[in-house]
Write an enzyme that holds these catalytic residues in place. Structure first.
Site, short mmCIF file in Angstrom:
data_model
loop_
_atom_site.label_atom_id
_atom_site.label_comp_id
_atom_site.label_asym_id
_atom_site.label_seq_id
_atom_site.Cartn_x
_atom_site.Cartn_y
_atom_site.Cartn_z
N ASP A 476 0.82 -1.20 0.00
CA ASP A 476 0.00 0.00 0.00
C ASP A 476 0.86 1.26 0.00
O ASP A 476 1.91 1.32 0.63
CB ASP A 476 -0.89 -0.02 1.25
CG ASP A 476 -1.83 1.16 1.32
OD1 ASP A 476 -2.70 1.26 0.44
OD2 ASP A 476 -1.69 1.97 2.25
N GLU A 529 1.17 -0.52 -5.15
CA GLU A 529 0.22 0.56 -5.41
C GLU A 529 1.04 1.84 -5.49
O GLU A 529 1.34 2.47 -4.48
CB GLU A 529 -0.83 0.67 -4.29
CG GLU A 529 -1.91 1.69 -4.61
CD GLU A 529 -2.45 2.41 -3.39
OE1 GLU A 529 -3.49 3.08 -3.51
OE2 GLU A 529 -1.85 2.33 -2.31
#
Length: 807
Positions: A476, A529
């Protein structure tokens, strides 16, 4: 009095000793030597036939039980040095084992015990009991005329109690952490850090108990505190010993086992104290309670076949269709084991190859959806135990479904019982507040330049792959790690040593993490990401790029540019789409710069962004037609696919973590049942056709796997392209994003196939469409078009995507 939560049931008496132990130790003490020769016979070790079967079970007993007569009295040991005594009692002594336990002294062996609130303490060895002398403040001591240290136990009574508690002395044991472990920790290279730090039930020197270890280099003292001592860290907790320059503190507590609640009571450099959860805890209490829990795994895996073959094909050359799930709200109230049955059946029917689980690491605030982690090594207890989570992964694997886990090494929350200023200093976070503060989320960033912190995170990545068999990590917020000025204004950040904005420590960390995971866990994929144009996110770490940093080493990267552009296009009224045609074609300009995943994730259906179907223009029918056409385009586009839960059946409402999905839309009695079931059938057919068509996944990262047929039909709102398998077999995808039927639409195709067959049409009646179809087979005409040697005339349904394959 600090506790893990109000009303926690105290399961052990205030003596702080474990309660369910009987008998005596049958092994030598930490000191060398056997039972002393030449000593009076009562001090000799009793024969094996007289020893109790389980030496670790504590026994409530009368003071004279186990001895044929009342306890003898021992001479008191010499008083402790005043400074040592004060540091021991305040929990700031670096080596309590040097003061407590048994030690040779002139004239024999001295025994010293710290038992706050105790009335009497009796030494038990063999068949002999000897009363120790009270020295004040809970200290008891005695000197026995022994030339070697015997096996012994302690029998303790408290005011108001008629029975005693018998247990092993924690301070008679050697360190339970090896020199190699300490060396690797000191180097920041312990790849199995979770096996060295934290709480580990084990057998040490023949005695069962739990080894506690924690990294707290700036602490003046550390004590193990928990339900076993009424959370009384000032008196009844167990002082730990420092293991030198590594900053590691250690203590083996005999008799303590699975299920014990604990924290570390840390005395900071300024003398203040803090009660902290274990950063390496492998299990935590159910939030909002915050204690760590001693745990051990007894799970027997059944996914040997999956694990043996998951590395057979590189992920870039394999089908990869991902269903993103927030476990707590997929079907609220289900446990890991219930999800193992229901989620596995659902995903199998829908045809996805993988599930991606939003973070399952322990987090106190459910509203963060798991993205503000406090327990990096503990699956959240909201849905069960760590072994229950293992069962979920195992069940998915046995059904042929891979498991991707969201992993959050970019930041952590400021909760005062967790990682922030853990030992009183900036330990896990940078000292410079310009680097420590994460401006977007009110959290702290990790100090990637500190070797121990980098080790904590790299080992954590391997931990999930090895201990829980996960098949990938979606990392993330990578962009927030890579740039020092991320979401910061001028003056709020400091450049690196070269004057640049790149976080060089974060780059090194990500490279090390990826290299380590790929080396240790074959078949695992890491996914970034990353929302910028950082060069080489999915390039190997040893390959340099134009930026001079080398690749980051990820296997895949989320194509967030594709998501943004294509959603902008599809949300427009068709009458305006011709002016934004490039939003659907631009992705192919950079499609092979990285290995991409096309994500329609949870981020696209929250915070007022609306669900996928609700983004679409037009009336009820047109919205669902646009939705279906867009999914057909997505599955045919180069790159892997990710779809967030609820979008597979066209849920109209935004996702709510509290409310879960609108499963009622699939209820047979619901009026719109054909529409929602139709979209679900389409997703299932997309997945099954996708798996069966190598052209759609075999050459995802190769330009030769794709070719345009029509890119400039902006006024028609039409796109057409070919996908090519390694053996040259093509698939033709045609998208008509206009609400009109286009009959006999000419498309250039290769000359070789004699006929084409429609294999998927998002306008089919079974999906809720108008059922405008092409006859089978479609035969090409010899006149070329679009630079191709043959022409195929295709009927394009309104707001639909059609796939055709040669016979």
């Amino acid at each position: 009095m600090p506790r893990s939560r109000p009303g926690t049931r105290v399961r052990r008496p205030s003596c702080c000793g474990p309660t369910r132990r009987t008998g005596r130790c049958t092994r030598r003490s930490t000191r060398p030597g056997t039972a002393p020769t030449g000593c009076p016979s009562p001090w000799r070790r009793s024969p094996a036939s007289q020893r109790r079967a389980d030496p670790m079970k504590a026994t409530a007993t009368t003071e004279t039980q186990g001895s044929s007569r009342a306890a003898d009295a021992a001479l008191p040991a010499a008083p402790l040095d005043a400074q040592d005594r004060q540091r021991l009692l305040s929990g700031t002594h670096h080596d309590p084992h040097a003061l407590l336990g048994a030690h040779p002294v002139p004239g024999g062996t001295a025994f010293r015990v710290l038992r706050p609130h105790a009335r009497t303490v009796t030494l038990v060895t063999g068949e002999r009991t000897v009363a120790l002398t009270a020295m004040g403040d809970g200290l008891f001591s005695g000197v026995l005329p022994l030339t070697a240290i015997p096996d012994y136990r302690l029998r303790v009574t408290y005011d108001g109690q008629t029975s005693a508690i018998e247990y092993e002395d924690p301070y008679r044991f050697l360190p339970a952490l090896g020199e190699l472990d300490l060396h690797l920790i000191g180097e920041g290279r312990h790849e199995e850090l979770w096996k060295a730090l934290g709480a580990h039930p084990m057998t040490h020197q023949g005695v069962s108990g739990t080894r506690f270890t924690v990294w707290a280099p700036n602490a003046r003292g550390v004590r193990v505190c928990g339900d076993f001592c009424h959370w009384d860290g000032t008196a009844s907790a167990y002082p730990m010993r420092s293991l030198g320059s590594t900053g590691v503190w250690e203590l083996f507590v005999p008799g303590m086992d699975e299920g014990t609640l604990y924290k570390f009571d840390i005395t900071r450099a300024d003398g203040t104290r803090a009660l902290r959860a274990d950063p390496m805890a492998r299990r935590a209490e159910v939030p909002p309670a915050t204690a760590s829990v001693v745990t051990r795994s007894t799970y027997a895996w059944g996914d040997e076949a999956w694990m043996a073959h998951r590395a057979d094909r590189p992920v870039c050359q394999a089908p990869f269709s991902v269903y993103e799930v927030h476990l707590a709200s997929w079907r609220p109230g289900l446990t890991y084991r219930q999800l193992a049955d229901e989620l596995t059946a659902y995903v199998t029917e829908a045809g996805f190859t993988h599930v991606e689980l939003m973070p399952v690491a322990e987090h106190p605030f459910s509203g963060s959806w798991g993205y503000q982690v406090t327990g990096f090594y503990a699956p959240t207890s909201r849905m069960g135990t760590p072994d229950d989570f293992r069962h979920l992964v195992d069940t998915l694997h046995q059904a042929g479904i891979g498991v991707i886990l969201d992993w959050v090494p970019a930041h952590f929350p400021k909760d005062d019982w967790a990682l922030a200023a853990f030992d009183g200093e900036h330990l896990y976070e940078p000292q410079d507040p310009r680097r420590a503060e994460h401006p977007d989320w009110g959290t702290l960033t990790f100090d990637y330049g500190r070797k121990e912190v980098r080790n904590f995170l790299v080992a954590n990545a391997s931990y999930w792959c090895e201990e829980f068999h996960v098949d990938g990590l979606r990392v993330d917020a990578v962009a927030s790690m890579l740039y020092l000025d991320y979401s910061r204004d001028e003056g709020q950040w400091a450049p690196n040593e070269s004057g640049g904005r790149e976080n060089l420590d974060a780059v090194t960390f990500l490279q090390e993490m990826n290299a380590t995971v790929y080396r240790r866990s074959p078949g695992v994929v890491t996914i970034a990401e990353e929302s910028t144009a950082w060069d080489g996110v999915t390039r190997a770490t040893h390959e340099n790029g134009r930026d001079g940093f080398g690749g980051l080493g990820f296997g895949l990267k989320w194509n967030m540019g594709w998501s943004h552009d294509s959603l902008e296009y599809i949300s427009r009224d068709p009458v305006y789409r011709e002016y934004h045609h490039n939003e659907m074609t631009f992705s192919m300009v950079y499609a092979y710069s990285e290995n991409y995943v096309l994500p329609l994730s949870h981020d696209e259906v929250v915070h007022g962004k609306q669900s996928l179907v609700s983004k679409m223009p037009g009336d009820w029918w047109q919205r669902r037609a646009n939705h279906r056409a867009y999914l057909g385009f997505m599955w045919a586009h180069p790159g892997k696919q990710l779809l967030f839960m609820g979008q597979e059946f066209a849920q109209g409402a935004e996702w709510s973590a509290e409310g879960g999905l609108d499963w009622g839309l699939l209820d047979p009695s619901y009026p719109a049942r054909p529409d929602h079931h139709g979209v679900l059938r389409l997703v299932r057919d997309l997945n099954h056709q996708y798996r069966a068509t190598p052209a759609l996944w075999e050459r995802d990262s190769e330009p030769a796997g794709f070719s345009w047929i029509v890119t400039d039909a902006a006024q028609d709102n039409v796109l057409a392209f070919l996908r090519h398998a390694a053996d040259g077999t093509p698939l033709l995808a045609v998208c008509n994003f206009a609400p009109v039927v286009r009959e006999d639409y000419p498309l250039g195709v290769p000359e070789e196939p004699h006929a084409w067959r429609e294999v998927l049409n998002t306008d089919a009646a079974r999906y809720g469409g108008g059922d405008v179809r092409n006859p089978d087979p479609l035969k090409p005409e010899p006149e070329g078009v679009h630079g191709r040697p043959a022409r195929l005339r295709v009927t394009l349904p309104p707001l639909a995507t059609v796939w055709l394959r040669p016979e």
